[in-house]
Structure formats: C-alpha cells, structure tokens
Write a protein that holds these residues in place. Structure first.
Motif, PDB file in Angstrom:
ATOM      1  N   GLU A 148       0.849  -1.186   0.000  1.00  0.00           N
ATOM      2  CA  GLU A 148       0.000   0.000   0.000  1.00  0.00           C
ATOM      3  C   GLU A 148       0.883   1.234   0.000  1.00  0.00           C
ATOM      4  O   GLU A 148       1.872   1.281   0.719  1.00  0.00           O
ATOM      5  N   MET A 149       0.531   2.206  -0.810  1.00  0.00           N
ATOM      6  CA  MET A 149       1.225   3.490  -0.757  1.00  0.00           C
ATOM      7  C   MET A 149       0.221   4.543  -0.301  1.00  0.00           C
ATOM      8  O   MET A 149      -0.928   4.557  -0.742  1.00  0.00           O
ATOM      9  N   HIS A 150       0.720   5.410   0.569  1.00  0.00           N
ATOM     10  CA  HIS A 150      -0.099   6.502   1.095  1.00  0.00           C
ATOM     11  C   HIS A 150       0.709   7.791   1.108  1.00  0.00           C
ATOM     12  O   HIS A 150       1.942   7.755   1.096  1.00  0.00           O
ATOM     13  N   LEU A 151      -0.009   8.899   1.183  1.00  0.00           N
ATOM     14  CA  LEU A 151       0.604  10.191   1.484  1.00  0.00           C
ATOM     15  C   LEU A 151       0.007  10.611   2.814  1.00  0.00           C
ATOM     16  O   LEU A 151      -1.217  10.760   2.938  1.00  0.00           O
ATOM     17  N   VAL A 152       0.868  10.744   3.812  1.00  0.00           N
ATOM     18  CA  VAL A 152       0.413  11.008   5.170  1.00  0.00           C
ATOM     19  C   VAL A 152       0.558  12.492   5.489  1.00  0.00           C
ATOM     20  O   VAL A 152       1.658  13.044   5.396  1.00  0.00           O
ATOM     21  N   SER A 153      -0.532  13.106   5.865  1.00  0.00           N
ATOM     22  CA  SER A 153      -0.502  14.526   6.217  1.00  0.00           C
ATOM     23  C   SER A 153       0.334  14.702   7.484  1.00  0.00           C
ATOM     24  O   SER A 153       0.071  14.063   8.503  1.00  0.00           O
ATOM     25  N   THR A 154       1.339  15.578   7.422  1.00  0.00           N
ATOM     26  CA  THR A 154       2.229  15.745   8.578  1.00  0.00           C
ATOM     27  C   THR A 154       1.710  16.807   9.548  1.00  0.00           C
ATOM     28  O   THR A 154       2.338  17.069  10.565  1.00  0.00           O
ATOM     29  N   CYS A 155       0.570  17.424   9.204  1.00  0.00           N
ATOM     30  CA  CYS A 155      -0.017  18.409  10.116  1.00  0.00           C
ATOM     31  C   CYS A 155      -1.514  18.491   9.823  1.00  0.00           C
ATOM     32  O   CYS A 155      -1.989  17.875   8.870  1.00  0.00           O
ATOM     33  N   GLN A 156      -2.211  19.242  10.611  1.00  0.00           N
ATOM     34  CA  GLN A 156      -3.619  19.480  10.309  1.00  0.00           C
ATOM     35  C   GLN A 156      -3.652  20.534   9.208  1.00  0.00           C
ATOM     36  O   GLN A 156      -2.965  21.558   9.296  1.00  0.00           O
ATOM     37  N   GLN A 157      -4.379  20.259   8.136  1.00  0.00           N
ATOM     38  CA  GLN A 157      -4.400  21.205   7.024  1.00  0.00           C
ATOM     39  C   GLN A 157      -5.672  21.055   6.193  1.00  0.00           C
ATOM     40  O   GLN A 157      -6.384  20.048   6.299  1.00  0.00           O
ATOM     41  N   THR A 158      -5.931  22.065   5.375  1.00  0.00           N
ATOM     42  CA  THR A 158      -7.109  22.048   4.507  1.00  0.00           C
ATOM     43  C   THR A 158      -6.650  22.216   3.064  1.00  0.00           C
ATOM     44  O   THR A 158      -5.746  23.002   2.785  1.00  0.00           O
ATOM     45  N   VAL A 159      -7.277  21.447   2.179  1.00  0.00           N
ATOM     46  CA  VAL A 159      -6.937  21.535   0.757  1.00  0.00           C
ATOM     47  C   VAL A 159      -8.178  21.950  -0.019  1.00  0.00           C
ATOM     48  O   VAL A 159      -9.268  21.422   0.222  1.00  0.00           O
ATOM     49  N   ASN A 160      -8.018  22.911  -0.914  1.00  0.00           N
ATOM     50  CA  ASN A 160      -9.139  23.375  -1.727  1.00  0.00           C
ATOM     51  C   ASN A 160      -9.102  22.729  -3.102  1.00  0.00           C
ATOM     52  O   ASN A 160      -8.088  22.737  -3.778  1.00  0.00           O
ATOM     53  N   VAL A 161     -10.245  22.170  -3.457  1.00  0.00           N
ATOM     54  CA  VAL A 161     -10.402  21.575  -4.784  1.00  0.00           C
ATOM     55  C   VAL A 161     -11.639  22.227  -5.380  1.00  0.00           C
ATOM     56  O   VAL A 161     -12.749  21.950  -4.927  1.00  0.00           O
ATOM     57  N   GLY A 162     -11.420  23.072  -6.372  1.00  0.00           N
ATOM     58  CA  GLY A 162     -12.543  23.836  -6.904  1.00  0.00           C
ATOM     59  C   GLY A 162     -13.153  24.651  -5.775  1.00  0.00           C
ATOM     60  O   GLY A 162     -12.436  25.331  -5.035  1.00  0.00           O
ATOM     61  N   THR A 163     -14.444  24.523  -5.595  1.00  0.00           N
ATOM     62  CA  THR A 163     -15.109  25.292  -4.545  1.00  0.00           C
ATOM     63  C   THR A 163     -15.192  24.505  -3.239  1.00  0.00           C
ATOM     64  O   THR A 163     -15.677  25.021  -2.232  1.00  0.00           O
ATOM     65  N   ALA A 164     -14.715  23.270  -3.254  1.00  0.00           N
ATOM     66  CA  ALA A 164     -14.800  22.433  -2.054  1.00  0.00           C
ATOM     67  C   ALA A 164     -13.511  22.513  -1.240  1.00  0.00           C
ATOM     68  O   ALA A 164     -12.439  22.779  -1.780  1.00  0.00           O
TER      69      ALA A 164
END
Ligand code: AVJ
Length: 337
Positions: free
Chosen positions: A263-279
């Motif tokens: 399994e490959m993952h990308l692990v968030s190293t902090c609390q964060q928000t990502v914007n995708v379009g309007t979401a």
C-alpha cells in the motif's frame, strides 16, 4: 444536449498560456475522481493519475533503482525465454500492449518474432505514448504501429485484428495487474479474454515474497518512489488548481500481508485544509491519502484467476528465485456466431 463545456482560465494575465481550444476531458475526470476520493471516510485516489509526463519519467527511474527488482527480473525472464515465447506467439502476429510505458520490454519480443505485423500500444499518457510509438516506428519500419490513447482498463473492443494471418496477443507486463482490486482484475481479464478471442495473452506479475524485499522496493534510499508518490499532488495543483502542499505529505509504503499487497499513502504531517474547486477538504495530522495498492500473486492465485477469466493457462516462465513470473494464457476461441 450541451456539446461543449465552457472553459474558464485561472486569473488571466498576458503571460498566461492560452486555454486549450477544447475542454480537456482527462482533467475533468481527474477532478471528479479527486473530489470523490477526498470526500470518502478513507481518502483515496486511483494510481492511474501518477502518470503525467513527470510521473512517467519518475516511474522510468524507479525501474532502474537497485531496490526495485520487478523490471530487471521481468526483462531477464523475457530475454531468457524470448524464443520459447516467440514460438507460442507465432508468425505475423499483432501485439496489443495494455499500458505501454517506454516500450522497452515489447522490443525483446518483437526482435525475435517472425514477421510481426502490427503493434498496438494503449496508454493514458498521450505524450509519452506518442513519443515512444514514434521511436518504435523508426526502429521497426516494417511494423504497423497504431497507438491508442485510452485508459486500457476501459478498452472493451479493439480494432479489427490481423487474423487469419497471425494471432493477436495481448501483452500486459510490469505487474500493472496488481493495481486492480481482485474483482477488477478478474473483470479486466474477462474483458481481455473476449477482446483477444482466438489469440492469447502474455501477463507479467510480481509474486508474493519476503516483506523486507517488498518494503525496500517501495522505499528506495534515493527517495524516487517518494517523489513519484508526491508528484500526484504536484500534478493536481498544476492541472486542477488545487493547493496541496506536497512537502506537508510524507511518503508511506508498506506490505499488507493479509491482503498480499503493497500500500502506498501520502500522510498529512499536520492538520491542514486543501481546496479543490469550490470544495475544501480537511486533513487531520496523520490522516492519509491512499494512492496505490500493488497486489502480489502466487502461482495458485494466478492460475485460478486466469481460469475464472476464461483463459486456458499455459506455460509459466519465472526466475530462479521465483521473484516474478510471466504467464502464457490462451484466450477462448473466436465465437462463430
Ligand atoms: C506499475 C503498478 C507495477 O506497483 O510496482 C512502483 C508502480 N509504485 N513503485 C508497482 C509503482 C511504486 C508499479 N506498477
């Protein structure tokens, strides 16, 4: 019915590259899949999105890494058994390659085939595909090279084949089958069995082995696999205007033994928000975006899978350490109805 989709360019500046004349459908699909994937309880995205131009380049580099044994082992198996395989394929054949990256492997076959007639590489990465196809045309002037830009897992119907002169043989090397979930792998092979009726399939798959060896192959010391993994975020930022911060996602790859998969993952190293379009999508610290499953197989599981898909399993070529295997699968006869 709306036959076009309006294109809105990001902040228009005089230097900005002009918008493409046609809406890029692959971007739309990527956007949709990313939104759906990020909205899940367990965030995930299909590994097919790794392969933009840079992703394809990084993958080619992975294939040369000392820890990444599959490519080198499969090449050796092909070289050692090329003549036996050519005998199975027969003269005037057509080779259809599913997910044709650099086309290095298929050359080993074409070099020993008797008057191969046509080569049909199918790949989603247009740039890489068309470039490699041109190199094939130059290397083999007598061969018809007909690339198809498509998601090969969706190709249910192929162009008319070269029969009765020669057989149509599907080539699916590199253990890319391992990217499918087990039920998808079965469906894909069932589709191949139908599309290749009267012909055969040559399938290259990675085998279950020691977790240490598997772990090393997906955690190379040069960090190329980590770059490959994170490039998915870089690509999303460029193509979809998302604001992922790639350096705030750590590469993680491990062998999940009960499922027989890396399994490959990308692990968030902090609390964060990502914007995708309007979401907007929130990542907690330690939350992961699951980017890939790479299933490993056993001789038994493969035999069963091929059989259930409608193929008749033939010879299996492998290396001395049973690291990787190449399977010959006869497709069902062409239906006469
Ligand atoms: C192309 C799916 C076979 O799973 O080994 C390599 C992709 N991912 N390193 C694999 C990959 C990380 C590769 N396949």
């Amino acid at each position: 019915m709306k036959d076009y989709i309006a294109y809105t360019s990001a902040e228009t500046s005089p230097e900005a590259t002009p918008p493409p004349a046609l809406p890029d459908l692959s971007h739309q699909e990527f956007l949709r899949d990313l939104m759906l994937g990020l909205a899940q309880q367990r965030k995930s995205i299909s590994p097919k999105y790794f392969y933009d131009a840079r992703g394809s380049q990084l993958f080619d580099r992975i294939c040369c890494l000392p820890e990444y044994y599959p490519t080198r082992t499969e090449l050796a198996i092909l070289h050692t058994n090329a003549r036996a395989i050519a005998t199975h394929i027969g003269p005037h054949a057509e080779i259809v390659e599913f997910g044709a990256g650099s086309m290095e492997k298929v050359r080993i076959l074409i070099d020993v085939l008797h008057s191969p007639q046509r080569y049909v590489p199918i790949d989603i990465s247009a740039e890489h595909l068309l470039e490699s196809a041109n190199r094939m045309r130059m290397a083999y002037p007598a061969l018809e090279v007909e690339p198809i830009v498509a998601d090969y897992s969706q190709i249910a119907v192929l162009p008319p084949d070269v029969a009765p002169q020669g057989r149509r043989v599907g080539f699916f090397p590199g253990s890319t089958l391992g990217n499918f979930e087990p039920n998808e792998a079965l469906q894909f092979l069932q589709m191949c069995a139908t599309a290749l009726a009267g012909g055969a399939m040559l399938l290259g798959v990675d085998l279950v082995k020691s977790p240490d060896r598997l772990h090393a192959a997906y955690n190379d010391s040069a960090g190329i696999t980590a770059d490959f993994n994170r490039n998915l975020l870089v690509r999303a930022n460029r193509e979809l205007g998302t604001n992922f911060q790639p350096d705030q996602f750590a590469h993680s790859a491990f062998y999940n033994a009960p499922y027989q998969r890396i399994e490959m993952h990308l692990v968030s190293t902090c609390q964060q928000t990502v914007n995708v379009g309007t979401a907007a999508f929130a990542f907690a610290e330690g939350e992961t975006l699951h980017t890939e499953n790479s299933y490993k197989f056993t001789a038994d599981s493969l035999h069963q899978l091929a059989h259930r898909a409608g193929f008749t399993p033939g010879p299996v070529w492998t290396d001395d350490d049973n690291t990787f295997s190449l399977l010959w699968l006869d497709a069902p006869p062409r239906s006469t109805t």
